[in-house]
Design a protein around this motif. Structure first.
Motif, PDB file in Angstrom:
ATOM      1  N   ARG A  77      62.234  19.745  12.832  1.00 24.68           N
ATOM      2  CA  ARG A  77      63.679  19.452  12.027  1.00 24.68           C
ATOM      3  C   ARG A  77      63.940  20.807  11.312  1.00 24.68           C
ATOM      4  NH1 ARG A  77      63.853  18.289   6.773  1.00 24.68           N
ATOM      5  NH2 ARG A  77      61.531  17.548   6.704  1.00 24.68           N
ATOM      6  N   ARG A  78      62.987  21.289  10.703  1.00 28.10           N
ATOM      7  CA  ARG A  78      63.151  22.586  10.240  1.00 28.10           C
ATOM      8  C   ARG A  78      63.825  23.951  10.946  1.00 28.10           C
ATOM      9  NH1 ARG A  78      59.263  20.246   7.061  1.00 28.10           N
ATOM     10  NH2 ARG A  78      59.716  20.293   4.982  1.00 28.10           N
ATOM     11  N   LEU A  79      63.261  23.882  12.291  1.00 32.17           N
ATOM     12  CA  LEU A  79      63.641  24.848  13.367  1.00 32.17           C
ATOM     13  C   LEU A  79      65.297  24.488  13.587  1.00 32.17           C
ATOM     14  CD1 LEU A  79      60.942  24.904  16.005  1.00 32.17           C
ATOM     15  CD2 LEU A  79      61.558  26.755  14.609  1.00 32.17           C
ATOM     16  N   ILE A  80      65.616  23.229  13.801  1.00 26.51           N
ATOM     17  CA  ILE A  80      66.907  22.808  14.119  1.00 26.51           C
ATOM     18  C   ILE A  80      67.733  23.102  12.744  1.00 26.51           C
ATOM     19  CG2 ILE A  80      68.632  20.980  14.407  1.00 26.51           C
ATOM     20  CD1 ILE A  80      66.346  19.424  15.916  1.00 26.51           C
ATOM     21  N   ALA A  81      67.299  23.034  11.584  1.00 27.40           N
ATOM     22  CA  ALA A  81      68.098  23.670  10.522  1.00 27.40           C
ATOM     23  C   ALA A  81      68.521  25.050  10.528  1.00 27.40           C
ATOM     24  CB  ALA A  81      67.512  23.064   9.203  1.00 27.40           C
ATOM     25  N   PHE A  82      67.309  25.903  10.856  1.00 33.15           N
ATOM     26  CA  PHE A  82      67.584  27.159  10.670  1.00 33.15           C
ATOM     27  C   PHE A  82      68.463  27.686  11.981  1.00 33.15           C
ATOM     28  CE2 PHE A  82      66.093  31.316  12.430  1.00 33.15           C
ATOM     29  CZ  PHE A  82      66.539  31.986  11.645  1.00 33.15           C
ATOM     30  N   VAL A  83      68.168  27.366  13.127  1.00 33.99           N
ATOM     31  CA  VAL A  83      69.027  27.604  14.301  1.00 33.99           C
ATOM     32  C   VAL A  83      70.459  27.052  14.046  1.00 33.99           C
ATOM     33  CG1 VAL A  83      69.382  27.722  16.627  1.00 33.99           C
ATOM     34  CG2 VAL A  83      67.208  27.549  15.768  1.00 33.99           C
ATOM     35  N   VAL A 101      66.402  26.214  20.010  1.00 37.39           N
ATOM     36  CA  VAL A 101      65.244  25.354  19.551  1.00 37.39           C
ATOM     37  C   VAL A 101      64.291  24.952  20.678  1.00 37.39           C
ATOM     38  CG1 VAL A 101      64.460  23.474  18.091  1.00 37.39           C
ATOM     39  CG2 VAL A 101      66.525  24.295  17.415  1.00 37.39           C
ATOM     40  N   SER A 102      64.807  24.696  21.855  1.00 40.31           N
ATOM     41  CA  SER A 102      64.029  24.336  23.144  1.00 40.31           C
ATOM     42  C   SER A 102      63.266  25.735  23.120  1.00 40.31           C
ATOM     43  CB  SER A 102      65.056  24.112  24.192  1.00 40.31           C
ATOM     44  OG  SER A 102      65.445  22.614  24.161  1.00 40.31           O
ATOM     45  N   LEU A 103      64.013  26.801  23.279  1.00 43.47           N
ATOM     46  CA  LEU A 103      63.392  28.204  23.439  1.00 43.47           C
ATOM     47  C   LEU A 103      61.876  28.287  22.739  1.00 43.47           C
ATOM     48  CD1 LEU A 103      63.966  30.535  25.324  1.00 43.47           C
ATOM     49  CD2 LEU A 103      65.345  31.657  23.659  1.00 43.47           C
ATOM     50  N   PHE A 104      62.367  28.039  21.346  1.00 43.96           N
ATOM     51  CA  PHE A 104      61.179  28.236  20.362  1.00 43.96           C
ATOM     52  C   PHE A 104      60.141  27.017  20.789  1.00 43.96           C
ATOM     53  CE2 PHE A 104      59.730  30.128  16.252  1.00 43.96           C
ATOM     54  CZ  PHE A 104      58.659  29.410  16.107  1.00 43.96           C
ATOM     55  N   PHE A 105      60.603  25.725  20.783  1.00 42.46           N
ATOM     56  CA  PHE A 105      59.542  24.850  21.043  1.00 42.46           C
ATOM     57  C   PHE A 105      58.786  25.062  22.305  1.00 42.46           C
ATOM     58  CE2 PHE A 105      57.959  20.713  21.930  1.00 42.46           C
ATOM     59  CZ  PHE A 105      57.707  20.208  20.618  1.00 42.46           C
ATOM     60  N   ALA A 106      59.298  25.574  23.252  1.00 40.51           N
ATOM     61  CA  ALA A 106      58.561  25.937  24.683  1.00 40.51           C
ATOM     62  C   ALA A 106      57.377  26.878  24.292  1.00 40.51           C
ATOM     63  CB  ALA A 106      59.471  26.757  25.673  1.00 40.51           C
ATOM     64  N   GLU A 107      57.571  27.752  23.295  1.00 37.35           N
ATOM     65  CA  GLU A 107      56.585  28.665  22.899  1.00 37.35           C
ATOM     66  C   GLU A 107      55.355  27.980  22.388  1.00 37.35           C
ATOM     67  OE1 GLU A 107      58.455  31.658  20.630  1.00 37.35           O
ATOM     68  OE2 GLU A 107      59.699  32.420  22.029  1.00 37.35           O
ATOM     69  N   ILE A 108      55.417  26.762  22.196  1.00 36.68           N
ATOM     70  CA  ILE A 108      54.366  26.022  21.413  1.00 36.68           C
ATOM     71  C   ILE A 108      53.670  25.053  22.264  1.00 36.68           C
ATOM     72  CG2 ILE A 108      53.488  24.863  19.525  1.00 36.68           C
ATOM     73  CD1 ILE A 108      54.690  27.539  18.816  1.00 36.68           C
ATOM     74  N   SER A 109      54.694  24.352  23.020  1.00 36.07           N
ATOM     75  CA  SER A 109      54.205  23.045  23.862  1.00 36.07           C
ATOM     76  C   SER A 109      53.903  23.388  25.032  1.00 36.07           C
ATOM     77  CB  SER A 109      55.132  21.960  23.529  1.00 36.07           C
ATOM     78  OG  SER A 109      56.500  22.271  24.321  1.00 36.07           O
ATOM     79  N   GLY A 110      54.557  24.175  25.675  1.00 30.26           N
ATOM     80  CA  GLY A 110      54.202  24.497  27.370  1.00 30.26           C
ATOM     81  C   GLY A 110      54.471  23.403  28.314  1.00 30.26           C
ATOM     82  N   SER A 111      55.386  22.349  27.467  1.00 28.88           N
ATOM     83  CA  SER A 111      55.401  20.815  28.338  1.00 28.88           C
ATOM     84  C   SER A 111      56.991  20.904  28.296  1.00 28.88           C
ATOM     85  CB  SER A 111      54.675  19.710  28.040  1.00 28.88           C
ATOM     86  OG  SER A 111      55.142  18.684  28.575  1.00 28.88           O
ATOM     87  N   ALA A 112      57.812  20.439  29.534  1.00 35.03           N
ATOM     88  CA  ALA A 112      59.177  20.360  29.353  1.00 35.03           C
ATOM     89  C   ALA A 112      59.325  18.929  28.999  1.00 35.03           C
ATOM     90  CB  ALA A 112      59.880  20.580  30.771  1.00 35.03           C
ATOM     91  N   VAL A 113      58.534  17.875  29.351  1.00 34.37           N
ATOM     92  CA  VAL A 113      58.741  16.373  29.046  1.00 34.37           C
ATOM     93  C   VAL A 113      58.352  16.166  27.564  1.00 34.37           C
ATOM     94  CG1 VAL A 113      57.698  14.092  29.284  1.00 34.37           C
ATOM     95  CG2 VAL A 113      57.865  15.795  31.231  1.00 34.37           C
ATOM     96  N   ALA A 114      57.326  17.077  26.710  1.00 35.23           N
ATOM     97  CA  ALA A 114      57.146  17.029  25.447  1.00 35.23           C
ATOM     98  C   ALA A 114      58.546  17.742  24.817  1.00 35.23           C
ATOM     99  CB  ALA A 114      55.906  18.025  25.169  1.00 35.23           C
ATOM    100  N   ASP A 115      58.859  18.818  25.257  1.00 33.01           N
ATOM    101  CA  ASP A 115      60.076  19.269  24.647  1.00 33.01           C
ATOM    102  C   ASP A 115      61.190  18.493  24.821  1.00 33.01           C
ATOM    103  OD1 ASP A 115      62.054  20.829  23.857  1.00 33.01           O
ATOM    104  OD2 ASP A 115      61.531  22.796  25.276  1.00 33.01           O
ATOM    105  N   VAL A 116      61.532  17.892  25.693  1.00 37.20           N
ATOM    106  CA  VAL A 116      62.665  16.768  25.820  1.00 37.20           C
ATOM    107  C   VAL A 116      62.537  15.702  24.782  1.00 37.20           C
ATOM    108  CG1 VAL A 116      62.417  15.583  27.641  1.00 37.20           C
ATOM    109  CG2 VAL A 116      64.682  16.094  27.111  1.00 37.20           C
TER     110      VAL A 116
END
Length: 426
Positions: A77-83, A101-116
């Protein structure tokens, strides 16, 4: 003849909804039994266990857990607010926020399903509320989530590296530039449609709002610095970096003092199930891989294609078409585990860099996540958006076109993904 029997058995089991990992294991057992008799089955359980206990594979549940912690502690949620504060003032800015935010989240999770799943549950309802069509919101969320298997750390890249016996760290580095190009392309398409269909702008640029959201998100920004900095700096391996990701996500969550325990528990359970499926696939693939190696199937395939052509670019074209087709029907983990061990002798004989080819495979499977009937990421986005899959697929075509462009660019201009690898490692 034996390969035909295995293929028919595998297809028949899949058609009656036997899970692919179970079907693969049973087909392998059948092949071993017919070829070598019942005595050869004694060590099968041990072979499967040994195949799934690779140290590198420990990174998979760790990255999944890190993503779950991020979503349950208010980090997303904080990432979305900043971007939003950075680019939300542009017409169609919320769609670009989605990509960023997907670009940033990808750098942590490594999973597209988790990201979406993490991103979509927050941003898709918000986009619909602001007047974005549901198919468009689902399409941009789905395609941007596929950056998670291009941007490091990437779970499919880990699986490929284990299957092909190549460097995980070099694969991660090779994914950086293509991931950034893909993100820029998706944002460009989003902006074009925003202007064409007069999609809404968010609030005007506000420096005070930007400063406030930046300060709130500052601990979050330490996550990719710690994880990727540790891996690329040579301080930790990719597997150790995955454990570091979990510790860092927990510390950031403690800092925010905001933990949704119910959501965290559910995400951890789902992550455990995903990991179990992958590990079972890996274990089953060991049996099939052993049989195929014994039968010299990979070598025969390599010889057959090299008899047709020895040109690297034509071979890459054939393999691109092949992986795009199997991406329609297989999840990325299953496709990698089933096919890569068979293809490796071919790329070795053709002189194709295994790191370069690993990125090509990953990009193909990222596209496969957007193309029905399997399309795991697309289906998840459709479920969240409550939108028809065919309407979303139609809206998704321009975004898939961006991913195809990145695929062709990386396939036929190897310097795009490889120049950082050459600079840091060779």
């Amino acid at each position: 003849m034996m390969m035909f029997v295995i293929f028919i058995a595998l297809v028949a089991m899949v058609c009656i909804n036997v899970p692919i990992a179970i079907a693969l294991a049973l087909a392998a057992v059948l092949a071993v039994f017919i070829s070598d008799g019942g005595a050869a089955l004694v060590t099968i359980a041990l072979d499967m266990y040994n195949g799934a206990r690779s140290f590198s594979l420990i990174a998979i549940p760790m990255f999944v857990l890190a993503g779950a912690i991020m979503n349950a502690t208010g980090i997303t949620r904080r990432l979305i607010a900043f971007v939003s504060a950075v680019i939300g003032f542009v017409r169609g800015g919320l769609a670009m926020v989605n990509v960023g935010v997907s670009l940033f989240f990808a750098e942590i999770s490594g999973s597209a399903v988790a990201d979406v799943a993490a991103m979509g549950s927050i941003i898709i309802p918000e986009m619909k509320k602001r007047g974005y069509p549901a198919p468009f919101a689902a399409a941009i969320t789905s395609s941007s989530a596929s950056l998670a298997i291009i941007i490091p750390p990437s779970i499919p890249m880990i699986l490929y590296a284990v299957a092909a016996g190549t460097s995980i760290e070099q694969l991660f580095v090779a994914g950086i530039v293509p991931g950034l190009i893909g993100a820029a392309g998706l944002m460009g398409v989003a902006y074009y449609y925003a202007v064409k269909y007069n999609l809404p702008m968010e609030e005007a640029f506000n420096l005070r709002q930007l400063r406030r959201t930046f300060v709130e998100a500052l601990p979050t920004f330490s996550l990719p610095v710690i994880i990727l900095g540790g891996i690329f700096g040579g301080f930790v391996t990719a597997t150790e970096g995955a454990g570091l990701a979990v510790v860092a996500a927990i510390l950031v969550g403690i800092w925010y003092r905001e933990v949704d325990w119910r959501q965290l528990k559910q995400a951890m359970l789902e992550g455990g199930i995903q990991t179990a499926v992958v590990m079972l696939l890996v274990a089953a693939s060991i049996l099939m891989g052993s049989y195929l190696t014994q039968a010299r199937v990979p070598q025969q395939l390599a010889a057959g294609i090299l008899d047709i052509t020895s040109n690297q670019y034509l071979i890459l074209l054939i393999l691109n078409v092949f992986f795009l087709i199997i991406g329609f029907f297989l999840h990325s983990a299953a496709a990698i585990i089933l096919v890569v061990p068979v293809i490796v002798p071919l790329i070795q004989q053709a002189g194709i860099d295994p790191v370069h080819f690993g990125l090509v495979v990953t990009l193909n499977l990222a596209i496969g996540q957007q193309t029905p009937p399997v399309a795991s990421v697309l289906i998840t986005a459709c479920s969240i958006a409550k939108a028809n899959i065919w309407e979303v697929s139609k809206a998704n075509l321009p975004f898939v076109g961006v991913l195809l462009f990145v695929l062709l660019l990386c396939t036929y201009v190897p310097a795009v993904p490889m120049f950082l690898v050459e600079y840091f490692y060779r």
